[in-house]
Enzyme design. Sequence first.
Site, PDB file in Angstrom:
ATOM      1  CG  HIS A  78      43.408  32.551  46.702  1.00  0.00           C
ATOM      2  ND1 HIS A  78      42.299  33.243  46.294  1.00  0.00           N
ATOM      3  CD2 HIS A  78      43.001  31.737  47.698  1.00  0.00           C
ATOM      4  CE1 HIS A  78      41.261  32.845  47.002  1.00  0.00           C
ATOM      5  NE2 HIS A  78      41.650  31.935  47.866  1.00  0.00           N
ATOM      6  CG  ASP A 135      44.462  21.923  39.972  1.00  0.00           C
ATOM      7  OD1 ASP A 135      44.137  21.727  38.784  1.00  0.00           O
ATOM      8  OD2 ASP A 135      45.562  21.585  40.441  1.00  0.00           O
ATOM      9  CD  GLU A 245      45.945  19.082  37.401  1.00  0.00           C
ATOM     10  OE1 GLU A 245      46.023  18.787  38.617  1.00  0.00           O
ATOM     11  OE2 GLU A 245      45.582  20.210  37.001  1.00  0.00           O
TER      12      GLU A 245
HETATM   13  C1  LIG Z   1      44.182  27.039  46.727  1.00  0.00           C
HETATM   14  C2  LIG Z   1      44.959  27.536  45.520  1.00  0.00           C
HETATM   15  C3  LIG Z   1      44.929  26.816  44.342  1.00  0.00           C
HETATM   16  C4  LIG Z   1      45.631  27.273  43.223  1.00  0.00           C
HETATM   17  N1  LIG Z   1      45.589  26.537  42.074  1.00  0.00           N
HETATM   18  C5  LIG Z   1      46.242  26.979  40.982  1.00  0.00           C
HETATM   19  C6  LIG Z   1      46.196  26.248  39.759  1.00  0.00           C
HETATM   20  O1  LIG Z   1      45.597  25.185  39.669  1.00  0.00           O
HETATM   21  N2  LIG Z   1      46.835  26.751  38.684  1.00  0.00           N
HETATM   22  C7  LIG Z   1      47.515  27.942  38.746  1.00  0.00           C
HETATM   23  O2  LIG Z   1      48.048  28.383  37.732  1.00  0.00           O
HETATM   24  N3  LIG Z   1      47.598  28.638  39.893  1.00  0.00           N
HETATM   25  C8  LIG Z   1      46.986  28.181  41.004  1.00  0.00           C
HETATM   26  N4  LIG Z   1      47.092  28.901  42.172  1.00  0.00           N
HETATM   27  C9  LIG Z   1      47.916  30.119  42.190  1.00  0.00           C
HETATM   28  C10 LIG Z   1      47.109  31.313  41.712  1.00  0.00           C
HETATM   29  O3  LIG Z   1      46.843  31.198  40.328  1.00  0.00           O
HETATM   30  C11 LIG Z   1      47.845  32.639  41.887  1.00  0.00           C
HETATM   31  O4  LIG Z   1      48.286  32.797  43.194  1.00  0.00           O
HETATM   32  C12 LIG Z   1      46.932  33.793  41.495  1.00  0.00           C
HETATM   33  O5  LIG Z   1      47.701  34.947  41.298  1.00  0.00           O
HETATM   34  C13 LIG Z   1      45.907  34.042  42.572  1.00  0.00           C
HETATM   35  O6  LIG Z   1      44.822  34.765  42.059  1.00  0.00           O
HETATM   36  P1  LIG Z   1      44.176  35.887  42.976  1.00  0.00           P
HETATM   37  O7  LIG Z   1      42.996  36.391  42.277  1.00  0.00           O
HETATM   38  O8  LIG Z   1      43.985  35.428  44.365  1.00  0.00           O
HETATM   39  O9  LIG Z   1      45.354  36.972  42.869  1.00  0.00           O
HETATM   40  P2  LIG Z   1      46.085  37.875  43.982  1.00  0.00           P
HETATM   41  O10 LIG Z   1      46.824  36.991  44.926  1.00  0.00           O
HETATM   42  O11 LIG Z   1      45.070  38.770  44.568  1.00  0.00           O
HETATM   43  O12 LIG Z   1      47.087  38.671  43.063  1.00  0.00           O
HETATM   44  C14 LIG Z   1      48.166  38.031  42.431  1.00  0.00           C
HETATM   45  C15 LIG Z   1      48.993  39.025  41.614  1.00  0.00           C
HETATM   46  O13 LIG Z   1      48.219  39.471  40.518  1.00  0.00           O
HETATM   47  C16 LIG Z   1      48.039  40.870  40.582  1.00  0.00           C
HETATM   48  N5  LIG Z   1      46.662  41.132  40.190  1.00  0.00           N
HETATM   49  C17 LIG Z   1      45.528  40.680  40.757  1.00  0.00           C
HETATM   50  N6  LIG Z   1      44.455  41.109  40.073  1.00  0.00           N
HETATM   51  C18 LIG Z   1      44.935  41.872  39.065  1.00  0.00           C
HETATM   52  C19 LIG Z   1      44.331  42.607  38.014  1.00  0.00           C
HETATM   53  N7  LIG Z   1      43.007  42.673  37.865  1.00  0.00           N
HETATM   54  N8  LIG Z   1      45.129  43.269  37.152  1.00  0.00           N
HETATM   55  C20 LIG Z   1      46.468  43.233  37.280  1.00  0.00           C
HETATM   56  N9  LIG Z   1      47.096  42.560  38.254  1.00  0.00           N
HETATM   57  C21 LIG Z   1      46.333  41.879  39.135  1.00  0.00           C
HETATM   58  C22 LIG Z   1      48.314  41.257  42.028  1.00  0.00           C
HETATM   59  O14 LIG Z   1      48.742  42.596  42.146  1.00  0.00           O
HETATM   60  C23 LIG Z   1      49.405  40.277  42.374  1.00  0.00           C
HETATM   61  O15 LIG Z   1      50.632  40.753  41.915  1.00  0.00           O
HETATM   62  C24 LIG Z   1      46.407  28.462  43.301  1.00  0.00           C
HETATM   63  C25 LIG Z   1      46.459  29.182  44.502  1.00  0.00           C
HETATM   64  C26 LIG Z   1      45.737  28.718  45.610  1.00  0.00           C
HETATM   65  C27 LIG Z   1      45.827  29.478  46.907  1.00  0.00           C
END
Ligand SMILES: Cc1cc2nc3c(=O)[nH]c(=O)nc-3n(C[C@H](O)[C@H](O)[C@H](O)COP(=O)(O)OP(=O)(O)OC[C@H]3O[C@@H](n4cnc5c(N)ncnc54)[C@H](O)[C@@H]3O)c2cc1C
Length: 457
Positions: A78, A135, A245
């Site tokens: 994400h 969220d 919020e």
């Molecule tokens: C619809 C939506 C709603 C969101 N709402 C919020 C919110 O309310 N609050 C908020 O704080 N953020 C929010 N976000 C942002 C979100 O928290 C970050 O983009 C988060 O990094 C996404 O998590 P992911 O699992 O998809 O990570 P990825 O996009 O897969 O990875 C993000 C980063 O973390 C690293 N990473 C992933 N997994 C690991 C692991 N196990 N160990 C070490 N590094 C790792 C990856 O290499 C990369 O650098 C939102 C994003 C979206 C798209």
Amino acid sequence: MAEPDRPAAPEWMSDAPPARGRLTCDVEIRSAVAKDFGHVVRRMPDAALRPESAEDVAALVTFAAQRGLPVAARGRGHSTAGQAQVEGGVVIDMSTLDAIRDVGPGFVDVDAGASWRSVVEATLPHGLTPPVLTDYLGLSVGGTLSVGGIGGAAHQHGMQTDNVLELDVVTGDGALRTCSASRESSLFHAVLGGLGQCGVITRARLRLVPAPDRARCYKLFHPTVRSLTRDQRRLLADGRFPYLEGQVKAGEGGWRPMLEAVAFLSEDDLPRDSDLVGDLAHDQATLEIEDVAYLDFLDRMAPGEEYLRSTGEWFHPHPWWNAFLPDSTVDDVVEEVLSGLSVEDLGPSGVILLYPTSRRRMSTPLVRMPDEPVVFLFAILRTAPLDDPTALVAMLRSNRALYERVRAAGGTRYPVASVPFDRDDWARHFGAAWPGFVAAKDRYDPHRVLAPGQGIF
Ligand SMILES: Cc1cc2nc3c(=O)[nH]c(=O)nc-3n(C[C@H](O)[C@H](O)[C@H](O)COP(=O)(O)OP(=O)(O)OC[C@H]3O[C@@H](n4cnc5c(N)ncnc54)[C@H](O)[C@@H]3O)c2cc1C
């Protein structure tokens, strides 16, 4: 099918560790991890690992370190700017490492690829919940612990990174280590909010608190941004709501600031609405109140996601912009930014978030925030049209300009954002924490193989 410019299997593949999980060069699987929610950046890895255990991750990272092969953990993809992607090298698709291992008194042990939705679904039957949730529940535990993880309860409980008891981490040399605030604390603090630079989190022990049964959600429309932030500050100070919020919605007559506050309910403690919102400065005629089950409240974005998937907008480019602003400048900056922003600049289904949190509750060194007691999250979550690179480039340029405005006002970038950033920007972003972060990178990822998509090292 092999791509014309890339062989089906890289030559290093024959030497790769016999992963119990699947290491694959399948084009479809690689293509799926070559993109993210942002649809702004696309980088094709040579292979993808779908680990079945932390040992699979450790074996792959050991091999990658020996070869100098770049590796990125991908939680649920994400990110909005390629943060979990890698050109060549290997993406570790953590979604296969998603077990909920144990729910104990006050904690849950989970594999890092688990989604927050599966975490709450496992803890609620025990009457427990993580204190702070994002969220959207489709994010992975490892993905949000790598950035911070903020939500409406953060003003009382800090970020998600402030509510972690212990981690298992595979560092960039391939070692699998356990760390916490009292054990290998330098690794613990280098990984939480550490943008994947020093290790891959494979397991997390998360703090839990008693869960409420229901949530009463208030939406209060305010005449101006200043009126909204004044009430938000007041609610933050008196602690009346456990969840706080706010948004700025697009309306016919311009921007409409909206306060979102939620009271958690139990049968023997039903609040009176007038006690909770009677003294606030919203437009009384537009007050919205809704009672929902706690899980439905937490998972409130699910119907919206389903709808946006059905219209296709979920798959549009999302050059999102997120920042933290100090209390002292938030009103001026937000008013200025909104006066120059049109609904078209936001794109269809775009959202603007504006809400305060308490700096006192935040203690993760690498989550960089303005140094004032109250800090506001300000986020412009844009959607760009499909197949219009000019519009996308304009939004990215605008994101950079907005970032510079925020920085001049004492603000910081929340690194989930799509903002073009170079190494000097990162050094400035981390500020006093930068030398320690560089030292941690040298120590825990000496071959510089982890998470190159962040563009830091
Ligand atoms: C619809 C939506 C709603 C969101 N709402 C919020 C919110 O309310 N609050 C908020 O704080 N953020 C929010 N976000 C942002 C979100 O928290 C970050 O983009 C988060 O990094 C996404 O998590 P992911 O699992 O998809 O990570 P990825 O996009 O897969 O990875 C993000 C980063 O973390 C690293 N990473 C992933 N997994 C690991 C692991 N196990 N160990 C070490 N590094 C790792 C990856 O290499 C990369 O650098 C939102 C994003 C979206 C798209």
